[in-house]
Write an enzyme that holds these catalytic residues in place. Structure first.
Site, PDB file in Angstrom:
ATOM      1  N   CYS A  41       0.801  -1.223   0.000  1.00 36.89           N
ATOM      2  CA  CYS A  41       0.000   0.000   0.000  1.00 36.89           C
ATOM      3  C   CYS A  41       0.835   1.275   0.000  1.00 36.89           C
ATOM      4  CB  CYS A  41      -0.968  -0.008   1.179  1.00 36.89           C
ATOM      5  SG  CYS A  41      -0.242  -0.598   2.726  1.00 36.89           S
ATOM      6  N   SER A  95      -5.270   0.443   9.740  1.00 39.69           N
ATOM      7  CA  SER A  95      -5.923  -0.605   8.951  1.00 39.69           C
ATOM      8  C   SER A  95      -4.942  -1.357   8.069  1.00 39.69           C
ATOM      9  CB  SER A  95      -7.044  -0.014   8.093  1.00 39.69           C
ATOM     10  OG  SER A  95      -6.530   0.990   7.223  1.00 39.69           O
ATOM     11  N   HIS A 135      -2.750   6.340   3.904  1.00 38.16           N
ATOM     12  CA  HIS A 135      -1.321   6.485   4.171  1.00 38.16           C
ATOM     13  C   HIS A 135      -0.849   7.840   3.627  1.00 38.16           C
ATOM     14  CE1 HIS A 135      -1.399   2.499   5.547  1.00 38.16           C
ATOM     15  NE2 HIS A 135      -0.670   1.876   4.635  1.00 38.16           N
TER      16      HIS A 135
END
Length: 365
Positions: A148, A178, A242
């Site tokens: 990610c 998460s 993020h």
């Protein structure tokens, strides 16, 4: 035109649930199989899965019976949300049995014959599929998406690398809880705190994923990009999104205006093909002095959660320029990345249905 049948491996977990959510109402794909561990197999999805996403579990899957993670289900594509402890061998079994595996797991990302894909960045790496099938004697194949944090870093860098050549990158990530899955990080650890360590994350960003993604396919394999990356990866108490502080040095130093123009002109293949999950535009440049912010901007764009948002571009006293980049980690950084990869496979003819599906969905630019 019938939809392509797809299955989800690891359907009860956090990323598996995101796959299920994002596949609801998809114009090309239809879930026909949900697979999970032996303790869940044989149960209804509604009984085996504790739904943790916003909104209710989709009605279409509630009564579906979970199957074991082994070849046999009636589907053509399997989306893998399996943990790395089990993903490698299971994904290989499915590929050998003729399935197309679109994996979010890290196990095969660095295999020489497996595409590590961001459709906007390196669609030409799909050519590795034929090499992979020939090398391994498989009738199916595996594709992967990056982790990610790498996804949004490389997405922001790609149009700059194409125009100006990226030489060095310094990045500090502020990664949402998460990203650790569910239940993730203990509240006693993350509340009132920042954890300056995420296992394996800095190694992926420094030595493996950006260089492969920005590398060149030479007909035999991928020649990794000659880019130096230094990364500090931190877990912070935000739920999703993020945020990354990025400093860059270029081969040819551009002006700030040229960088912004490169982002605004960016219209890569996925956007040209108008793939269903491709945001328009792929990169959103926010001029406000205090943006992007995770809570306010992680769902920005025409396909919520799939765009990369950049801002705060300014000169850097050590390298050339610095900026902030933000992206949703469980949507674009996980399930959505694999989903867009599958759409690219269809559009480029790797499943055979591209012309009919593209025409019916009116997706040709």
């Amino acid at each position: 035109m019938s939809k392509i049948k797809v299955g989800v491996l690891g359907a009860t977990g956090a990323v598996g649930q995101r796959f299920v959510q994002m596949l609801q109402g998809h114009p090309w794909f239809e879930i026909t199989a949900l697979m999970a561990s032996e303790r869940s197999a044989g149960k209804r999805y509604v009984d085996a899965c504790r739904w943790n996403l916003r909104g209710d579990m989709p009605e279409a899957v509630r009564e579906m019976i979970i199957e074991e993670c082994e070849p046999g289900p009636d589907c053509q594509i399997v989306f893998s949300a399996l943990p790395s402890e089990t993903a490698g061998e299971i994904e290989e079994e499915f590929a050998a049995a003729g399935y197309v595996v679109c994996s979010n797991a890290r196990n095969h990302r660095y295999d020489e014959d497996v595409p590590l894909l961001i459709p906007e960045v390196n669609p030409e790496h799909l050519a590795l599929i034929d090499i992979q099938k020939r090398n391994r004697g498989w009738s199916g194949y595996i594709t992967t998406n990056p982790n990610c944090s790498t996804t949004h870093l490389v997405s922001a860098l790609h149009p700059l690398h194409v125009r100006f050549g990226v030489k060095k990158v310094f990045v500090v990530t502020m990664q949402a809880i998460s990203g650790a899955g569910y239940p993730g990080v203990s509240s006693m650890d993350i509340l009132d705190n920042v954890i300056p360590y995420i296992s394996g994350e800095e190694e992926k960003m420094e030595h493996k994923e950006p260089q492969k993604l920005l590398g060149v396919f030479d007909g035999v394999g991928v020649r990794y990009a000659d880019i130096v990356v230094s990364a500090h990866c931190n877990r912070v108490p935000t739920r999703n999104g993020h945020l990354e502080a990025v400093s860059v040095e270029f081969e040819e130093k551009p002006t700030q205006e040229q960088i912004v123009q490169a982002w605004r002109d960016y219209r890569p293949l996925a956007q040209q093909l108008r793939l269903p999950s491709a945001p328009q535009p792929a990169i959103i440049y926010d001029e406000r002095v205090d943006r992007p912010q995770p809570r306010l901007d992680r769902m920005a764009g025409t396909v919520p959660g799939m765009a990369t948002v950049v801002g705060r571009l300014r000169p850097d006293p050590l390298l050339h320029y610095k900026f902030m980049a933000l992206g949703h980690n469980t949507i674009r950084g996980a399930a959505g990345g694999s989903l867009l990869n599958a759409e690219l496979l269809v559009a480029r003819g790797y499943l055979g249905q591209a012309p009919a599906l593209l025409a019916e969905s009116a997706m040709i630019a």
